[in-house]
Structures are given as C-alpha cells and as structure tokens.
Design an enzyme around this catalytic site. Structure first.
Site, PDB file in Angstrom:
ATOM      1  N   HIS A 190       1.120  -1.112   0.105  1.00 58.05           N
ATOM      2  CA  HIS A 190       0.071  -0.067   0.229  1.00 58.05           C
ATOM      3  C   HIS A 190       0.793   1.106   0.184  1.00 58.05           C
ATOM      4  CE1 HIS A 190      -3.175   3.012   0.965  1.00 58.05           C
ATOM      5  NE2 HIS A 190      -3.984   1.869   1.192  1.00 58.05           N
ATOM      6  N   ARG A 225      -6.634  10.057  -0.611  1.00 56.35           N
ATOM      7  CA  ARG A 225      -6.519  10.374  -2.108  1.00 56.35           C
ATOM      8  C   ARG A 225      -7.833  10.559  -2.849  1.00 56.35           C
ATOM      9  NH1 ARG A 225      -3.582   6.073  -3.955  1.00 56.35           N
ATOM     10  NH2 ARG A 225      -3.483   4.904  -2.031  1.00 56.35           N
TER      11      ARG A 225
END
Lengths: 555, 244, 233
Positions: free
Chosen positions: A320, A340
């Site tokens: 990740h 994000r």
C-alpha cells in the site's frame, strides 16, 4: 511543532506549492506505461528475497522467501500422536478464521441449515477486516454498472484476473451492501438515503461505500454481534487450526486445532471446511513493515498447500503506497486511500507531486520507491526510515472546513495521540506490506481444487489478478464468504465422509526428508510472529527438562 | 504419549461424571461436576498458572476472580481457590490492578489531634460517593463501604475491626469508580491503630526492660552448666500453669 | 544490541509491568515495550494499529495514582508508568434477532434493563481509550436518541474497558452496538438506487454485456479499458 527541525524546510516548500497544486492535474499513465514502471521499481520484481519452491503443487515456481518457507514448512502435528477416533467437535461446517469472510460464511451456512463451528486464532473478529478503512465497492448508482466494475477490476489487475471470479464479485456487490444494510450497518448516506460513494484509484465511477474511515470496524462489529446472536453458530477463540484432516476418499474432513494458552490439541470432524485465514503481512516480505493484524501469518495457505491446493499469483504482493513512516510508533500503519480520493496528494521533498494521486496502488508504490531511491527526493527520518509527504490539509481546502474531521476521524485520532494535527499538517508515507493479491486457486464459489475445502477472502486467489483495487478486498470477503457458506452448507447435507486420516502429513514429511530440507524449514503455520526480545541469557523454555549449557539454572 | 493419556483419561472421566460448561475468558470448557474450585478447574483445562495463584488456601488474595453467568449478568467476585465452579459460570481473573500506594513509615502514622491521617495519606478518600461497589467486590464479604466511611471520619478503631479479614486482593480498587484503593487505606488504618491506639502491653514492656537489665542472665548461666540428667529432672518437676 | 549498549545511546525509562520493574528505551509503545521486556503476547494483541480494542490497558504512575486508560499499541511509554492489561471482562451479551426488534428506547430497555440503573458516575467516559463521551451516549440511550448514540459511539473499538469499570455492571459498548444496528437498519433512510440496482442485476440486465467483454480479445479489452470514461471526482 510535531515534526523535528530537519523536516521544516521540506514542509515549507510543500505549503508554498499548495495553491498551485490545488488546480494541478497530473494525467494517469497508460496500461503499457504501468507495466513498465512496476517491473522496474515494484518490490515483487526485485531479484533478491525470493526462491523457487521445491515441492508441492506450485513446485519450481518463484515465491517470496518468507512465504516459501511457510509453504514448505514442517507440519506441527505428529500423526502417530493424534488419536483421530477421539473427536472433540463434530460439525457440518468448520470455519477457520473470523474476519469478514469467515463471519459472512458462518451466517450464510447457518441460514442454509448447517451446524457451524468457527475456530479462530485470537478473539472472534480479530482480522485484517477490522482495520480496513477505505470502503467497499459496489456498482449501485444509476450511471454505473457491474460491467464497468468488472472492467475496472480487470484493468487494475493487469488483465490477469480470472474473469468468472471478477464477474461473480461485481455482480454480487450491490446485494452484499444491501445485506449489510439490513443487518444494521451504518453506511454513510445522504439525507434521502442515497449512498455517499467515493472514487478510489483505478475506478471510473464513484462506487466505494464507507462508514467514515471505520468501514471495516463498523461491519465487523455488526457481523460479530449477529454471529453471537444466532443459535447453531459456535465459536472458539485462541484456538487456531494447525493441520487439515482428510478422509480416505480424498475429501477434506476437518482440522486439528490447538489451544494457544494450554497447548491442547483438538481434532474436529467437519463435513465441509472453509479456510478464511486472511493474509500474510506478519511475514514481512522484502523486509517491509505491515498494516496487517497480529495473526496474519499465511496459515491457510500453508495448510491448503499441504493437502494439494495450488496457489495462483502467490508471488504477487500488494504494498500500500501510504503506510505511515513517522512517528516510530506508527510505522507501517494504514493511511486510507480515501485520503487520496478526497484530494490528498503525494509530495516529494521539494514540494512537487510525485505522480497522479489516483494511480492504482502498485503503480503509486513504484513511483514512491523511485522518488526515494533513484531520485533521492524522499525525506529521511532520524530513525532511518524514508518517505514522501501526503498533503492531507488540502482536503479541507478543497471540500470545506471540517471535512477531514468528519470523513477521517480514525486517522485524526491516531495521529493526535502523537501531537500531529492532520488538519494542518502533512504526514510521511511510504509503501507498506498490505495485501496478498493471489492465493489459493478457487472457483466462483471459492471452492478449491480439493473437495470439501473453500477459501474465500484474502486467502483465495485469482479475483484481483496482479493487483487489487482499493475497495475490492472488503467486497471479496462478503461475496465469496457468503457463497462459500451457502455452498458448503449444501455440500454438507449430501457428502458422506470416509475414514479420517493424516496420511498427507506423513507423505509431506517424507518428501521433506527426501529433499533433505526438513531440518532447515520452520514449522508451519507460524501462528504468531515473535517480536519478544530474546537476549542470550533467557531460558528458551521454562518447563524444559534439558538445560542449555552456560545458562542460569532456576532453583 | 502424554497427549494420548490425557485424551483417554478425559474420555473415561466424561463417561462416569456429569460435566459442567464453564467459560474461561470467553472460551468454553467442560469440567467435571465434582466440586472443583475455579483454580482446580483452570488447571483441569490445561492452564499452567503463573499469575493468579498463591497460597491456594484462601489467605493471600492472589487468585481474585470476577465472574457471572451466561444467564445472569450480575457481576460476582470470589477467590478462585475457594469458589466452586457452577454450570454456565463465566470467569476472568484480574491478578493485578494499578494502585499507587502511599509510602510511609510507621512514624508518619502517628495520630494528631484534629487531623485525619488517612485522608492525609490518601486525599482522594474524600471523593468517595458511596456507590458500594467495593462491598460488592469483596471476596471476604467485608463491609468495605462501612470501613471506608469510617476512614473518612478518622475512626481508625472501626477501620481495624471491620477490615481485619482483608487479604489485599485488590478487587475493590479494580472496581472503584473514583480510583480509590480501600485495601491500602484500610491497611494504613490498621497499622496506625496497632502502633498507636491499641492499648500497650505493659507486661511486655516490663519484661523487655527486665531482660535488657540482665535480670535473667544469672539463671540462664546456671541452666547452661547443668548436666543432662539435672536438666531432665528440673524439666519433669516444673510447674505447669492450667491451660484456661 | 546488548542492553548496556542500548542504554548508552538512548534514554531508558523505568516502567512497571504488573508491578515488576523493567527498563525500556524511550520511544516504544506499551505494546512494543512489553515485547522489549521479553513478553510474547497471546492475549492483549490484535491489529496493532488502534482499531480493534484487544490491547486495552489501565495505567497510572508511581507519582500519580489517577487511573488512565489507553490502547497499548497507541500509547507511548513514559517514566514511572505502571501498566496492566485487562484483555477480558465478563459481560453477558443477550441474543436478539434484529428483524424482530423495534427501533425504540423501550426496546433497548427490554434487552438491557440495567441501563436504567446508571447513576451518571462518568467512569465509562474516563475509561475510554478512544476519548468517546460515553456518558453522553448513555444518556442519549436512556432518552431513546439513536442518532446521537450512533454519532457519539461510532469510534468504539469494543475494548470492554467501560464495562470493566462501570460500578453498576453495565456494558456501554454492548448497548451502543445494539443501538447502532437498529439505527443502521431502521432509522437511516433506505437507499432506493441500491434496491433498484439489485433488482436490475437479479433480472439479468447486465449478463449479456459481460459475456461480450468476456469473449473480447485482450488487445481490444485493453483499448476499451484505456478509453473508458472516468467520472470526475
């Protein structure tokens, strides 16, 4: 100032470029460009830290070293010392593991008439699911369709996903959301009931359903509560499975459990076994820290491999891109992709964006690794960890004051404990070991190649191809968990079990001896990592009769 | 070998004796309905006790246990070595609870007119709001709330009388909503009472003085010089005080 | 690294684990400090990331008896800290079928009658490692205000500390769990578009399109993928 002085200059540059960056759009790279950057920088493609398997269904294939050791591990059980005629539990469906997949399977198996036993290594519900923050994909809005979800998933997986599995997941997705809604999950909704949905990396529509940034915890609390409320679902905690039991027809017929606190072994006879043991983060492949929970040690992979299940994409590991790097106490923990999706950008030491912030995880991780190694534009902490910034304060600037506090309360809380205020300060991030893209080969109901055994959830492989999209893992578990539960309950009504045996263990150990590797390999499953400090003056086992020479003898 | 024997033995036990379901930290186990204490039941289930075990006979408070029943959430308290298991009992041990105790010398306990020494050592005592949880938790069935009130009033004698059987197991501290430690407060009260309030033993003080002044030294020398026979004769002839 | 070497380079703290004194380097959490001391955790360890409540810990300091509560994996060790973990506390949780319940305060009282015995001592709030205003949601529960309970208790990781410290033997975390489920099922408005989409799928509306994609050659599939319209964020 929560950050040390040597980071100040870089933070100033980040703050200076913010206004410009708010309007800056970096285009996504093409599929071909994706393949290229991943091959160059992604940890899966490193030359070291991997080796070929010497035995088993995936013999001669290359796997990460730590996983290879587990797959080739010695069984913890001596078949001569276990009396399979003394069964402690006799059930229709045995479920190993109690995360989202295990509990979904338990509920559906029970609804379809099975007597269910859940055996879990830590507490009921301790799993990777509980720490999932981002959300669950489902194509339930008018401008979306399961076909688009299918397409997105195939692209994210580099088109190597098994199509039937992807379609099963995309098609069942809205039903899974509804099922959870009916069970009492508090999905984020608008006042008219429409779901508040985000678009994560690699998706062409907004379809990620969340419960603030506590999605995994909210659903696990509900599933756990429902399991406790139902008759005919029994569970034992701190009692992991260490070996599957077969019968003389080649069917899986149960498992041997061990009580972690007393070391007692318990043979379980089960008409159907569902292995839902999740991931392998605590193996720390390529030496990375992990977002995974304490028990994520690839138990199910090792046990399934020993009874003849093959793995698909076992060498494909997801790192990740936004694991925490600072402070030291939080290294490796997950910072959700929702950041994000809400506009958070990835910034280097000079205050510039590293890549489009919604590249899929393997791509962004590769970009970050390139930025910090080849380009030397990362920030190094005094503990020697390196990372790039994630500009979280941008989110309030884009969506209004209070957005961060409302949508990311779990993160705000975690960092506030260490005096970092996410509303005003960026965080340092770097790839962290997060997910196993592949796993045990399975069909659209997560049935494995060996009759009587299902492998839903992270332990199963093929649905995500070579890279999983955000929001698909917490969908995978409910869809395939439910399918496994339903099918296993049906199977249990019809199957006739033969005589129980552990012959596969004898055969396995014989092969290890013949290859002359038995003594070098560890026992598997590992069960728990050992982080306890081991200075040389500690006795290895308090109750052992044999003394180690030169050590202190206790009276 | 050991595994086989244990499994075989269990099978035999279950044939002959009724089994009870109990829950240890949430895990269900079957134990024989044969009057096992919680402590013996833990060991029957395979736990090798390190914490939570002491004198094994009800004196030391090491094995303080909290329990309830699957059908009744009311929390109950007992010593594991003294409490017999029952069907559907749900058990947890709390072998330790943080309680910062005051450090003091006996000299610091000297009572002063108009001053509550216990409130001085443990000022939080005044925040007690009388919820009575302490009494509920006491495995010795002491009237803890009463002696806490006595402590607040500075009645050290009553604290001593009512807390005497305290084993310092710590359960009252584990459950006091105000973070008090009745067992430590009572201990200080008892020591104060013993050192300063209990009537002095005058005869003891007198005897100590006599010994220090050498009153018995001459007789002792005589005895040391006696032969074995003379000693035996002296012994046989000594006057024995009636018992009661 | 030998202990002496560590001590030279890094500040060492005295901590007390169940009253046993250990020296640990500065910068560790309670959890990693336990492991530094040589404990291999079985109970009291879970996600190691602040989300699951397994590592609920009670602590105070030798110089300050005030009880404090935290998650071991998220709390940094300090000098003179005295720690104890409470990995389990007995609470009888009743069984219920959500489908048969009514979303009312009376229904909650029926399942958890002891709720009415709360006398507002606030220990639950004090003991919460997630800084939740537990007392507030307990009051809201008594008033039948399910939205307030859901909002206030949302970050609950079910560690059980409130139950361990409630003088009336209540389990606020279980009560809140029931109310949140009732809220999610009955009080949040239903999602119409979700129900419509489920119906469309079950009627097979998308099956033909999938079959077409399934048999599309890889080159073409990649082109379709690269050219698909992406909804703006």
């Amino acid at each position: 100032m929560p950050y040390p002085p040597y980071m100040e200059e870089s933070i100033r540059k980040l703050e200076a470029s913010r206004q410009r960056r708010m309007k800056e759009e970096i285009p996504l790279i093409s599929s071909d460009e994706r393949d290229m950057i991943v091959r160059k920088y992604h940890p899966d493609y490193r030359e070291t830290g991997k080796r070929k398997l010497l035995l088993g269904p995936n013999k001669d294939e290359t796997m990460p070293e730590e996983l290879a050791n587990q797959l080739e591990g010695n069984s913890r059980v001596d078949p001569d010392k276990v009396d399979l005629s003394k069964i402690d539990y006799d059930v229709d469906v045995l479920i190993i593991g109690s995360g989202g997949a295990g509990l979904s399977a338990a509920l559906l198996a029970q609804e379809n008439g099975a007597r269910v036993l859940i055996a879990t290594k830590l507490r009921l519900g301790d799993s990777n699911t509980i720490g999932a923050e981002g959300g669950t994909q489902a194509a339930d809005r008018p401008n979306d369709s399961p076909v688009l979800h299918y397409l997105d998933t195939m692209g994210g997986g580099h088109f190597e996903n098994v199509p039937e599995l992807v379609w099963a997941m995309a098609r069942d997705a809205p039903m899974a959301i509804k099922w959870l809604e009916d069970l009492g999950v508090n999905w984020d909704k608008e006042t008219d009931g429409s779901m508040r949905e985000l678009e994560l990396a690699g998706e062409c529509r907004r379809r990620v359903h969340s419960c603030k940034d506590y999605t995994g915890l909210e659903v696990m609390r509900v599933l756990r509560d429902e399991v406790r409320c139902r008759d005919n679902i029994d569970y034992i905690e701190f009692e992991p499975a260490i070996e599957l039991i077969m019968d003389d027809e080649g069917q899986v017929a149960g498992a041997i459990l061990v009580n972690l606190e007393t070391n007692k072994l318990s043979p379980v006879r089960a008409k159907a076994v569902i292995v839902a043991t999740g991931g392998l983060g605590r193996l720390h492949t390529q030496g990375f820290p992990t977002t995974n929970h304490y028990g994520a040690t690839a138990d199910g992979l090792a046990m399934a491999y020993r009874v003849g299940c093959s793995l698909i994409y076992g060498d494909s590991i997801q790192y990740h891109p936004t694991g925490a790097v600072y402070p030291l106490q939080l290294v490796g923990i997950l910072i959700t992709e929702n950041v994000r999706a809400l506009g958070g950008q990835i910034i280097n030491i000079d205050g510039e964006q590293v890549a489009c912030n919604l590249e899929p995880r393997d791509i962004l991780a590769s970009f970050e690794i390139r930025e910090c190694t080849e380009r030397h534009k990362g920030i190094t902490t005094s503990a020697g960890n390196v990372g790039v910034w994630e500009d979280i304060p941008l989110i309030d600037m884009l969506h209004g004051e209070g957005t961060i506090a409302r949508r990311l309360p779990s993160l705000v809380h975690k960092f506030r404990r260490f005096n970092i205020d996410l509303i005003h300060e960026p965080v340092l991030v770097y790839p962290t070991l997060h997910y196993q893209n592949g796993g045990v080969r399975m069909d659209a109901n997560s049935a494995t190649e060996v009759p009587g055994l299902w492998a839903p959830g992270e332990v199963g492989g093929g649905v995500h191809g070579q890279n999983r999209l955000g929001g698909n893992a917490t969908l995978d578990i409910y869809v395939f968990g439910r399918r496994a539960g339903r099918e296993a309950a049906q199977y249990a009504k019809e199957v006739k079990l033969g005589k129980l045996n552990l012959d596969h263990v004898r055969q396995w150990q014989k092969e290890l001896e013949q290859l002359d590797i038995a003594k070098e390999r560890p026992f598997s499953p590992m069960l728990l990592p050992n982080y306890a400090r081991q200075p040389s003056d500690y006795l290895a086992d308090l109750y052992t009769e044999k003394l180690q020479p030169g050590l202190v003898k206790l009276a | 070998m050991a595994q086989e024997t244990r499994v075989a033995e269990e099978g035999k036990v279950e044939e002959k004796v009724k089994m009870l379901d109990i829950y240890i930290m949430g895990k269900r186990y079957k134990v024989p309905d044969a009057g096992l204490t919680i402590q013996a039941a833990l060991e029957y289930c395979g736990y090798n006790l390190i914490r939570g075990c002491g004198c094994r006979e009800g004196f030391c408070g090491a094995c303080a246990t909290i329990y309830n029943f699957t059908y009744d959430p009311t929390i109950k308290y007992g010593l594991a070595c003294q409490t017999v298991v029952e069907q559907n009992m749900v058990i947890t041990q709390i072998p330790f609870f943080p309680a910062a105790e005051s450090l003091y010398n006996v000299g610091d306990l000297q009572p002063k007119e108009g001053v509550n020494k216990l409130a001085e050592l443990y000022p939080d005592i005044l925040t007690c709001f009388g919820c009575n949880n302490c009494t509920k938790t006491c495995p010795q069935n002491l009237e803890v709330m009463e002696f806490v009130s006595d402590a607040i009033r500075g009645d050290y004698e009553k604290v001593y009388e009512k807390s005497f059987d305290c084993l310092l197991c710590g359960l009252c501290a584990a459950r006091c909503p105000q973070g008090l430690q009745p067992y430590n407060i009572a201990l200080a009260g008892r020591r104060l009472r013993g050192a300063y309030l209990a009537p002095k033993s005058q005869h003891n003080l007198d005897r100590v003085k006599e010994i220090e002044e050498g009153n018995f030294d001459a007789d002792m020398e005589k005895l040391k010089k006696m032969s074995a026979d003379e000693l035996r004769e002296l012994y046989a002839k000594r006057e024995i005080e009636p018992a009661l | 690294m030998a202990e002496a070497e560590v001590a030279e380079k890094v500040r060492m703290f005295d901590i007390y684990v169940m009253e046993k004194r250990y020296k640990v380097p500065e910068g560790l959490t309670i959890q990693t400090a336990l492991e530094y001391c040589g404990y291999r955790l079985i109970r009291g360890c879970g996600c190691r990331g602040g989300s699951c409540g397994a590592c609920a810990t009670v602590y105070n300091f030798t110089h300050d008896p005030t009880l404090r509560y935290g998650l071991a994996c998220q709390t940094a060790v300090e000098q003179d800290m005295c720690v104890v973990q409470i990995p389990c506390f007995p609470t009888a949780k009743p069984s219920y079928d959500l489908k048969e319940l009514k979303p009312t305060g009376e229904q909650v009282l029926e399942i958890y009658p002891d709720l009415a015995t709360c006398f507002g001592c606030n220990n639950c709030t004090q003991s919460c490692p997630q800084d939740i205003e537990v007392m507030d949601f307990m009051s809201a529960a008594l008033r039948g205000d399910f939205s307030a309970v859901t909002a206030e208790s949302f970050e609950c990781v079910m560690c059980g500390m409130c139950a361990a410290r409630c003088p009336q033997g209540l389990s606020p975390y279980n009560i809140a769990m029931l109310i949140r489920r009732l809220h999610g099922r009955y009080l949040l408005p239903k999602s119409k578009h979700l129900e419509e989409k489920v119906k469309e799928i079950e009627e097979g509306k998308y099956d033909a399109e999938y079959e077409k994609l399934r048999s599309t050659p890889m080159e073409e599939l990649r082109r379709i993928y690269d050219e698909r319209w992406i909804e703006p964020k």
